[in-house]
Design an enzyme around this catalytic site. Structure first.
Site, short mmCIF file in Angstrom:
data_model
loop_
_atom_site.label_atom_id
_atom_site.label_comp_id
_atom_site.label_asym_id
_atom_site.label_seq_id
_atom_site.Cartn_x
_atom_site.Cartn_y
_atom_site.Cartn_z
N ASN A 9 0.69 -1.35 0.03
CA ASN A 9 0.10 -0.06 -0.03
C ASN A 9 1.00 1.16 0.18
O ASN A 9 1.41 1.57 0.83
CB ASN A 9 -0.86 0.01 1.45
CG ASN A 9 -1.68 1.39 1.64
OD1 ASN A 9 -1.99 2.15 0.40
ND2 ASN A 9 -2.13 1.53 2.75
N LYS A 11 0.06 4.28 -0.23
CA LYS A 11 -0.54 5.42 0.25
C LYS A 11 -0.17 6.76 -0.84
O LYS A 11 -0.29 6.60 -1.92
CB LYS A 11 -0.15 5.62 1.60
CG LYS A 11 -0.02 4.37 2.62
CD LYS A 11 0.11 4.78 4.06
CE LYS A 11 0.04 3.42 4.79
NZ LYS A 11 0.19 3.95 6.32
N HIS A 94 -9.36 1.24 5.19
CA HIS A 94 -7.94 1.46 5.75
C HIS A 94 -8.31 2.15 6.98
O HIS A 94 -9.10 3.43 6.95
CB HIS A 94 -7.19 2.09 4.61
CG HIS A 94 -5.82 1.92 5.43
ND1 HIS A 94 -5.19 2.95 6.19
CD2 HIS A 94 -4.58 1.20 5.21
CE1 HIS A 94 -4.10 2.58 6.52
NE2 HIS A 94 -3.68 1.41 5.81
N GLU A 96 -6.73 4.78 7.92
CA GLU A 96 -6.51 6.25 7.61
C GLU A 96 -7.83 6.86 6.86
O GLU A 96 -8.21 8.23 7.28
CB GLU A 96 -5.39 6.38 6.76
CG GLU A 96 -4.01 6.28 7.50
CD GLU A 96 -2.86 5.77 6.75
OE1 GLU A 96 -2.80 5.64 5.40
OE2 GLU A 96 -1.88 5.11 7.49
N GLU A 167 -5.29 -4.99 10.75
CA GLU A 167 -4.41 -3.92 10.82
C GLU A 167 -4.29 -3.05 12.35
O GLU A 167 -5.30 -2.19 12.22
CB GLU A 167 -4.33 -3.12 9.95
CG GLU A 167 -4.12 -3.52 8.46
CD GLU A 167 -3.39 -2.53 7.65
OE1 GLU A 167 -2.23 -2.98 6.89
OE2 GLU A 167 -3.92 -1.59 7.42
N GLY A 173 2.63 2.09 10.74
CA GLY A 173 3.47 3.43 10.44
C GLY A 173 4.34 3.72 11.72
O GLY A 173 4.82 4.79 11.92
N SER A 213 3.43 -2.38 10.18
CA SER A 213 4.99 -2.13 10.27
C SER A 213 5.73 -3.66 10.06
O SER A 213 6.73 -3.97 10.62
CB SER A 213 5.58 -1.85 11.90
OG SER A 213 5.00 -0.38 12.06
#
Ligand code: PEP
Length: 249
Positions: A9, A11, A94, A96, A167, A173, A213
């Site tokens: 991904n 992003k 996701h 985000e 996730e 991240g 990560s």
């Protein structure tokens, strides 16, 4: 036997020329057939990335879709547009998107259904916050995300088309990875949830990834766990390190 699926991904990273150069530099080393590899660039790079991976085993993924077919939705991208870019997979839900763009479980369910009508495979992301884990609410929370995302989706689609990416938000991240045991525990819990909702047969077929990560050092330990069928990789998918993750042993 479930085929492992490793998706990158990107992003909001890479311009068109950066995307082309990077994929060209790794394509020969990620063009494998015993596991599935998906690259998910931004919308504007889909065409360019496709031109490099065309005629290889590597698949193209998008990072989002809108659930309406077409019309006055400025800035949105439809499933038909993704089909026209040769997209095979699309990440939805996701954290985000959920947190920064206020996407709800209901929207994610609509997006999954829309993608399935166009034969694009949804990668549905779920995962708890650190606070929820510390309060021991993580299983209930993830279960509700899974149930809501799959509402009214038939068992054949769930078994053959849907991928779930677990996730944990605290691991995305942050450099803080869930232990392989923590990741496997939740992936198994998700599989048991699918078994309750559908059947053991469907649960044995659906692929459940871990994301958060993942890097060249921890990939092998995570990806060899029995209930983890692959990885959704953020930061490390932008680097040559992605090759080592794909080729984990
Ligand atoms: C992600 O964004 O899906 C992700 C897992 O990111 P990272 O690998 O950078 O934690």
């Amino acid at each position: 036997m479930r085929k492992k699926i490793i998706a990158g991904n990107w992003k909001m990273n890479n311009t068109i020329s950066q995307a082309e150069d990077f994929v060209a530099s790794i394509i020969d080393r990620i063009n494998v057939s015993d596991r599935e590899v998906v690259i998910c660039p931004s919308f504007v790079c889909l065409d360019t990335v496709y031109s490099v991976i065309e005629n290889t085993n590597v698949k193209l993924g998008a990072q989002n879709v809108y659930f309406e077919e077409k019309g006055a939705y400025t800035g949105e991208i439809s499933a038909d547009m993704l089909v026209s870019c040769f997209v095979d997979y699309t990440i939805i839900g996701h954290s985000e998107r959920r947190n920064i763009f206020s996407e709800t479980d209901e929207m994610i369910n609509k997006k999954a259904k829309t993608l399935l009508t166009r034969d694009i495979k949804p990668i549905i992301c779920v995962g708890e916050t650190l606070e929820q884990r510390e309060q021991n609410k993580h299983f209930d929370f993830v279960k509700s995300q899974v149930i809501n995302a799959l509402k009214d989706i038939d068992e054949k689609s769930v078994a053959e088309k849907i991928v779930i990416a677990y996730e944990p938000i605290w691991a995305i991240g942050t450099g803080k990875t869930a232990t392989a045991e923590q990741a496997n525990e939740m992936c198994k819990f998700i599989r048991d949830t699918i078994s309750e909702l559908y059947s053991k047969k469907v649960a044995d077929k659906i692929r459940i990834q871990y994301g958060g990560s993942v890097n060249a050092k921890n990939a092998s330990q995570i990806l060899n766990m029995p209930d983890i069928d692959g990885a959704l990789v953020g930061g490390a998918s932008l680097k040559d390190e992605f090759v080592s993750i794909v080729n984990f042993e």
